[in-house]
Design a protein around this motif. Sequence first.
Motif, PDB file in Angstrom:
ATOM      1  N   ARG A 118      94.309 119.674  35.733  1.00  0.00           N
ATOM      2  CA  ARG A 118      94.292 118.306  36.246  1.00  0.00           C
ATOM      3  C   ARG A 118      93.555 117.437  35.250  1.00  0.00           C
ATOM      4  NH1 ARG A 118      95.194 115.240  40.588  1.00  0.00           N
ATOM      5  NH2 ARG A 118      96.104 116.986  41.759  1.00  0.00           N
ATOM      6  N   LEU A 119      94.189 116.330  34.871  1.00  0.00           N
ATOM      7  CA  LEU A 119      93.646 115.464  33.833  1.00  0.00           C
ATOM      8  C   LEU A 119      92.417 114.703  34.310  1.00  0.00           C
ATOM      9  CD1 LEU A 119      94.103 114.446  30.950  1.00  0.00           C
ATOM     10  CD2 LEU A 119      95.655 112.720  31.867  1.00  0.00           C
ATOM     11  N   THR A 120      92.356 114.377  35.586  1.00  0.00           N
ATOM     12  CA  THR A 120      91.231 113.620  36.128  1.00  0.00           C
ATOM     13  C   THR A 120      90.964 114.068  37.558  1.00  0.00           C
ATOM     14  OG1 THR A 120      90.344 111.372  36.401  1.00  0.00           O
ATOM     15  CG2 THR A 120      92.635 111.732  37.034  1.00  0.00           C
ATOM     16  N   ASP A 121      89.931 113.522  38.164  1.00  0.00           N
ATOM     17  CA  ASP A 121      89.602 113.871  39.545  1.00  0.00           C
ATOM     18  C   ASP A 121      90.706 113.391  40.483  1.00  0.00           C
ATOM     19  OD1 ASP A 121      86.994 115.093  39.252  1.00  0.00           O
ATOM     20  OD2 ASP A 121      86.271 113.106  38.678  1.00  0.00           O
ATOM     21  N   ILE A 122      90.832 114.095  41.612  1.00  0.00           N
ATOM     22  CA  ILE A 122      91.793 113.673  42.631  1.00  0.00           C
ATOM     23  C   ILE A 122      91.390 112.287  43.132  1.00  0.00           C
ATOM     24  CG2 ILE A 122      92.736 114.182  44.906  1.00  0.00           C
ATOM     25  CD1 ILE A 122      92.274 117.122  44.326  1.00  0.00           C
ATOM     26  N   MET A 123      92.344 111.397  43.182  1.00  0.00           N
ATOM     27  CA  MET A 123      92.052 110.008  43.520  1.00  0.00           C
ATOM     28  C   MET A 123      92.062 109.794  45.019  1.00  0.00           C
ATOM     29  SD  MET A 123      94.211 108.100  40.528  1.00  0.00           S
ATOM     30  CE  MET A 123      94.026 108.635  38.827  1.00  0.00           C
ATOM     31  N   SER A 124      91.128 109.004  45.474  1.00  0.00           N
ATOM     32  CA  SER A 124      91.040 108.677  46.894  1.00  0.00           C
ATOM     33  C   SER A 124      92.158 107.719  47.277  1.00  0.00           C
ATOM     34  CB  SER A 124      89.679 108.038  47.189  1.00  0.00           C
ATOM     35  OG  SER A 124      89.677 107.434  48.451  1.00  0.00           O
ATOM     36  N   ARG A 140      97.349  95.423  38.547  1.00  0.00           N
ATOM     37  CA  ARG A 140      98.450  96.219  39.090  1.00  0.00           C
ATOM     38  C   ARG A 140      99.015  97.153  38.012  1.00  0.00           C
ATOM     39  NH1 ARG A 140     100.168  94.535  44.049  1.00  0.00           N
ATOM     40  NH2 ARG A 140     102.137  95.662  43.780  1.00  0.00           N
ATOM     41  N   GLU A 141      99.075  96.671  36.771  1.00  0.00           N
ATOM     42  CA  GLU A 141      99.525  97.523  35.668  1.00  0.00           C
ATOM     43  C   GLU A 141      98.529  98.648  35.421  1.00  0.00           C
ATOM     44  OE1 GLU A 141     101.967  98.686  32.346  1.00  0.00           O
ATOM     45  OE2 GLU A 141     102.271  97.600  34.219  1.00  0.00           O
ATOM     46  N   GLN A 142      97.255  98.317  35.506  1.00  0.00           N
ATOM     47  CA  GLN A 142      96.219  99.333  35.352  1.00  0.00           C
ATOM     48  C   GLN A 142      96.350 100.406  36.425  1.00  0.00           C
ATOM     49  OE1 GLN A 142      92.276  97.866  36.012  1.00  0.00           O
ATOM     50  NE2 GLN A 142      91.284  99.665  35.122  1.00  0.00           N
ATOM     51  N   LYS A 146      97.044 104.449  36.110  1.00  0.00           N
ATOM     52  CA  LYS A 146      96.049 105.350  36.684  1.00  0.00           C
ATOM     53  C   LYS A 146      96.713 106.377  37.604  1.00  0.00           C
ATOM     54  CE  LYS A 146      92.193 103.546  38.025  1.00  0.00           C
ATOM     55  NZ  LYS A 146      91.141 102.855  38.835  1.00  0.00           N
ATOM     56  N   MET A 147      97.704 105.965  38.360  1.00  0.00           N
ATOM     57  CA  MET A 147      98.365 106.879  39.293  1.00  0.00           C
ATOM     58  C   MET A 147      99.122 107.976  38.552  1.00  0.00           C
ATOM     59  SD  MET A 147      99.682 104.282  42.280  1.00  0.00           S
ATOM     60  CE  MET A 147     100.368 105.622  43.241  1.00  0.00           C
ATOM     61  N   LYS A 148      99.560 107.694  37.321  1.00  0.00           N
ATOM     62  CA  LYS A 148     100.256 108.721  36.537  1.00  0.00           C
ATOM     63  C   LYS A 148      99.314 109.864  36.157  1.00  0.00           C
ATOM     64  CE  LYS A 148     103.714 105.624  34.502  1.00  0.00           C
ATOM     65  NZ  LYS A 148     104.910 106.306  35.009  1.00  0.00           N
ATOM     66  N   ALA A 149      98.009 109.594  36.127  1.00  0.00           N
ATOM     67  CA  ALA A 149      97.039 110.633  35.772  1.00  0.00           C
ATOM     68  C   ALA A 149      96.817 111.620  36.901  1.00  0.00           C
ATOM     69  CB  ALA A 149      95.711 109.984  35.384  1.00  0.00           C
ATOM     70  N   LYS A 265     103.247 111.136  28.704  1.00  0.00           N
ATOM     71  CA  LYS A 265     104.646 111.177  28.262  1.00  0.00           C
ATOM     72  C   LYS A 265     105.186 112.603  28.245  1.00  0.00           C
ATOM     73  CE  LYS A 265     107.595 110.265  24.243  1.00  0.00           C
ATOM     74  NZ  LYS A 265     107.633 109.736  22.845  1.00  0.00           N
ATOM     75  N   HIS A 266     104.394 113.544  27.724  1.00  0.00           N
ATOM     76  CA  HIS A 266     104.880 114.910  27.540  1.00  0.00           C
ATOM     77  C   HIS A 266     104.521 115.825  28.703  1.00  0.00           C
ATOM     78  CE1 HIS A 266     106.082 113.955  23.449  1.00  0.00           C
ATOM     79  NE2 HIS A 266     104.892 113.460  23.216  1.00  0.00           N
ATOM     80  N   GLY A 267     103.560 115.437  29.538  1.00  0.00           N
ATOM     81  CA  GLY A 267     103.164 116.297  30.650  1.00  0.00           C
ATOM     82  C   GLY A 267     102.492 117.579  30.200  1.00  0.00           C
TER      83      GLY A 267
END
Length: 408
Positions: A118-124, A140-142, A146-149, A265-267
């Motif tokens: 996991r690239l980052t902590d689980i988002m609330s 909104r772009e930010q 962020k959701m892609k992470a 991009k590459h996952g």
Amino acid sequence: MSKNFKNYKMYVPDYGDDAEPPSDDDGKGPPKNQGSAKRLSDDPNFDPLDLGNTPEQMAQYDAEQAEEEAAARHSQEWHHPDGLTPDDVDRQDRALGSVQMGKPRTVHLTTGPKTYMRLTDIMSMDSLREESRSEIPEQREQLRWKMKADKPLKLIGPHTEHAVDEVASNVFAQAPIFAPFLNAMRQSAHLSLVHGANFFHFDPTIIVSPPGLGKTTLVHMLAQASALPLIYLDGSTMMTTVDLTGGDAIYRASRPSAIYLGLIKHGVGNPLVVFDEVDKVTDHSTGARPNAAESLLPFLERTTAGRVHEQYLQIDLDLRFLNWVLLANDLEKIPRTVRDRCKIIQIPPMTSRDLAAMAKAEVKRRHLEPELVHMLTRACTRGEIKSLRRLNRVLDAAEATLRRARHH
């Protein structure tokens, strides 16, 4: 007894409107079963509700029913792009749902072990819902980035010592002058496997050589041989460190770092990250470090790479598994703090004899005319070809001419 057979369906033979049921030898009714047929389910005289059936017949019937059910399930076409079975997909989904930042998870599939991180902590969800209410386009772009992470990444590449050796061997065949780097990379990757990795990973490395030896070509060959995606950073054109850390979200022109964009991009969580011309990087932004290359420090130390702050997204990223290769012409222009965190490989300039040997090998590998060897050897001896870059240009031109001749 009827309870045990409630799931069986009675077979009622169809004798036709005028046909009489067959009789036994005494003419008193249907003959009793004389033994198990090849398939009892095809035998009109077999009735699963008949208590007179032998245990062997019932066992055979149960086996036939199970076989038919399995065939029915198999007939439902199942295709997965990675060759996974339905059970594999279930195990993979469970692994993806349980992986946490800093704790990669390996799942064993029929195609082999796969590791996810996991690239980052689980988002609330509450915080994401609150941010989604913003009417500011930049925010909104930010949030979109962020959701892609929040999606786990794969850790891939050669995961056995033999596979690592094959990668090093394949690249060495095309770039023998970089044997010191390939050997160091091979040893480091082997050590990662010993420590439990089942993916390709080696320690940060600096390759120093004069211009024209093909360092950039080398890393592209390594990416191809290892099947790892390549994230390329060019220090000669870099005016800020945004590509490393992302831009502060308060500025309109801010964006995520090039590293983050490449990961999404590459996952893949362990790509090959190449910082070319690292000895030429500069940072003209406000409050910049005196030596911009020091911005690499959090990435190169394993203890700090586990949580590198992304300025644009304002989240921490786990970047421990990046495979760093820094390319430079002048080692002295790289900060000592960066050098101390990397394996340093220095490649000396190529002599005319080295260039001639390379020319001979390349003529053979590219299937060019053997007469070219004598011409290129003489050019190297006279000093007309002084670098590998120049040699490759001559070979490319000869190859293009040969292809054009064959085409016509």
